[in-house]
Motif scaffolding. Structure first.
Motif: not given
Length: 752
Positions: A284-289
């Motif tokens: 459920s980790a949030f991948k950032i950009l």
């Protein structure tokens, strides 16, 4: 004397060439700036070697090779050889990586410039840049580590561990020591930027907040600079976070990062997550950009479906690099009040004692980066094992739980056990949309996904932010059955329902093989007609038509109640036999629905189902219409089942009585016409036999007639045999005309 001069000139030329090459090696070099030898357990080939060009001009690698030696080795093994012009830009990097190191391809700044799988690096090894052949070429630079005793320069006696690298301390000095730091590979798109002597600052008054936009602040002092983008920096840190926004938490929590580095940092592929048991980001980790420039503060709103921070009992907020190594860790135990923004104060992470200023509590401000929440879409059905060849017949169905039309542009499908997005994920077509509470069936083309038929398989759906939205696992896919979710949320194998509500159990069909044309006349085509004798629309996808030993699986299609589906020559599995054949219609599970065996075909006639459930030949094929019989015992249009089942008449398949019903007088007249035609045909046959007998009795006259015909014409004297032949031909023509006339009347009577 002349020979001595020549020898002298040759030596001078060789010496000058040596000094020229030596000056190139001495003054115009590239250095080995970073080496990683392992990614840890299961990733022992996650190797890379980074090269740096400190010069002011591009450096051509043509003729160079990257080699390795084992701990006690004395000979080279080539890792990569440059055989063409390849340039390293001035004061820029160049990256080689092992071909199995696929994680590097997730980030534009770490995509290798060159890859190979000739060999891999390990403990106690050494690498070198060499110009020319292995072992004998000029050694430009070498670096060894650990217990190496292989003739290369030992930079450190320590061994770099998982995802740690030997990092050159001085990129511009001909000789330098190396530190062991977290690996941060850079490719040729990254250039080195000498930091400004005057450090940049970002006063609090310069940072601006722009809610619901993707604007970022640009500190005035850095507005004109173009710092190097780093893929990793431990100086990008968590500044603040909001675990408990007022109202609904989901989709409103946020985390702010600050860049305390002097260079711009590329955040693509980094992760935010809460407490972890294994020190790595979870599913459920949030991948950032994005990027973050020096001194900038940037806020990331956590979308629905990502991790959620605890409001009580404490939690962690962790920042990870793209390689999933830890960049920054925070933990808190204080209760999270509504809109209480956590900052590090008084030795711990905590919210202010009292919320002052609504949701803007805490200090400072930030660029507000909002990633739209992922669409409310879920996997609803998977068809992994169609009958026959699976290629381009597998499909995945997605359901839109929302109340508005949803676009899947930028979304991905993937298979495999990993819950992380990877380059192997298949991008859903850009024009894919799902209506509210609707379904979208996506047929998987070649080179997309190949779903396992046996063993364990997992299908995953990723959002445009490359977050895992849904995943479904199954084991041993049953042939011609889909894996679907029922109303209770349970997944089971059953009847495929692409684009429709999933059902449990097997459906019942009421389909008939209503007409078959095996031997058409002229330009007509063979066909097999199927009638829907039910009161509901039937989807033909997956149905099987078996002719003899050959089968054809129907593609997507529907038959309305009482309507027909006609399959012509090109759609049939094999051409129909004129000598009789068996045709079977089966459902998607191979259950026999209907079977008919027709006898030897009559040219131009179809084998059609009658009203009483039997078959008969008819001279009037009627594809897509009710069957019509003429001059037989059955005169009505037909819509019924075979004798093995109930007999049903359907209005949509029946001709009206005014069109088809004929009186007994008309039938009697037709019979009389047929008798007359048969009598004329018998008379023609009798005349033909007499003519043949006459030819046998008077062959001489026939020969004489053939030889003297031209002379007879000239003398106007025609042999009597000629008149006899002419009379027979006239009589035959007359009979043909009569037959044509009555046949025309018969055709008119059948449609009147």
């Amino acid at each position: 004397m002349k020979n001595n001069k020549r020898i002298f000139l040759l030596c001078a030329m060789l010496l000058s060439g040596f000094f020229v090459f030596s000056s190139v090696i001495a003054e115009d070099l590239v250095y080995i700036s970073q080496i990683q030898i392992t990614g840890g357990s299961g990733k022992t080939t996650n190797d890379f070697v980074e090269i740096f060009n400190p010069g002011a001009d591009p450096f051509n690698l043509n003729g160079f090779r990257l080699v390795k030696r084992t701990a006690q080795g004395s000979s080279d093994t080539s890792l990569y050889v440059w055989e063409n012009d390849v340039y390293v830009p001035p004061q820029s990097f160049y990256l080689w990586a092992h071909g199995d190191f696929i994680d590097l391809f997730l980030n534009t700044s770490t995509i290798p410039d060159a890859t190979s799988s000739l060999s891999s690096l390990a403990s106690g090894n050494g690498v070198a840049l060499r110009f020319g052949e292995e072992n004998t070429g000029s050694l430009v630079e070498s670096v060894a580590w650990g217990t190496a005793n292989n003739g290369f320069f030992v930079a450190t006696t320590s061994e770099p561990t998982a995802e740690k690298a030997l990092v050159r301390k001085d990129l511009f000095a001909p000789t330098s020591t190396y530190d062991i730091l977290p690996g941060a590979p850079r490719n040729s798109t990254i250039s080195y930027q000498i930091p400004d002597e005057t450090p940049s600052s970002t006063p609090e008054s310069e940072a601006t907040t722009t809610p619901d936009t993707t604007a970022s602040s640009t500190p005035e002092s850095n507005a004109s600079s173009t710092p190097e983008q780093l893929a990793k920096s431990f100086l990008v840190k968590i500044l603040r976070f909001l675990p408990n926004p007022a109202g609904t938490d989901s989709g409103s929590e946020w985390v702010e990062l600050i860049n305390e580095d002097e260079q711009e940092v590329l955040l693509d592929g980094w992760f935010l997550d809460d407490e972890s048991t294994d020190g790595m980001p979870g599913s459920s980790a949030f991948k950032i950009l994005g990027t973050i420039i020096p001194g900038e503060t940037k806020r990331f709103v956590l979308p629905e479906g990502s991790f959620a921070l605890n409001n009580s009992g404490g939690d962690e907020v962790n920042l990870y690099f793209g390689d999933k190594s830890l960049a920054h860790k925070t933990s808190y135990r204080a209760a999270a009040y509504d809109d209480g923004i956590f900052e590090f104060r008084d030795g711990q992470w905590q919210p202010p004692a009292q919320n002052t200023g609504g949701s803007s509590g805490g200090s400072g401000s930030a660029s507000y980066i909002y990633y739209a929440p992922a669409a409310p879409v879920k996997l609803s059905e998977i068809f992994a094992n169609p009958a026959g060849d699976d290629t381009e017949k597998e499909w995945v169905e997605i359901y839109n739980e929302g109340n508005s039309t949803t676009s899947l542009e930028g979304y991905f499908l993937a298979d495999g056990i990993s819950e992380d997005w990877s380059k192997s994920a298949w991008a859903i077509p850009e024009d894919a949309t799902i209506t509210p509470k609707g379904f979208l069936v996506i047929y998987l083309p070649k080179n997309s996904l190949t779903l396992n038929n046996s063993g364990q398989e997992t299908v995953k759906l990723f959002s445009s932010a490359k977050q895992l939205l849904d995943k479904v696992s199954y084991k041993d896919a049953s042939e011609n059955q889909s894996y679907s979710k029922n109303e209770k949320g349970e997944w089971n194998f059953g009847f495929p329902t692409p684009g429709r509500e999933n059902i449990e159990g097997l459906p019942e069909y009421n389909l008939l093989l209503s007409e078959i044309l095996p031997d058409p006349l002229g330009n007509d085509e063979e066909f097999v007609e199927i009638k829907n004798n039910a009161t509901n629309t039937i989807n033909t996808a997956g149905l099987i038509l078996q002719i003899g030993s050959r089968s054809q699986i129907f593609e997507e299609g529907e038959i309305a109640p009482g309507d027909y589906a006609v399959f012509y020559e090109d759609d049939l599995p094999v051409r129909l036999s004129n000598n009789g054949q068996t045709i079977i219609l089966k459902d998607i599970f191979g259950r026999e629905l209907f079977k008919v065996e027709y006898p030897k075909a009559k040219s131009g006639e179809s084998y059609a189902l009658t009203e009483n459930g039997e078959y008969a030949w008819t001279e009037i094929p009627s594809p897509k219409e009710g069957n019509v019989f003429v001059l037989g015992t059955v005169e009505a249009s037909v819509a019924g089942q075979a004798s093995s089942g109930p007999k049903t008449t359907t209005a949509a398949a029946t001709k009206t009585s005014s069109q088809n019903q004929r009186s007994g007088t008309s039938l009697e007249a037709d019979i009389q016409v047929n008798e007359k035609i048969q009598d004329l045909e018998a008379r023609i046959l009798e005349l033909s036999q007499k003519l043949a007998l006459l030819g046998q009795i008077a062959p001489a006259q026939a020969d004489e007639f053939g030889q003297n015909s031209n002379q007879a014409v000239k003398n106007n004297k025609i042999n009597p045999l000629f008149y006899l032949l002419l009379a027979v031909l006239a009589l035959a023509l007359f009979v043909i005309l009569i037959r044509w006339f009555f046949a025309g009347k018969k055709s008119i009577s059948t449609t009147s």
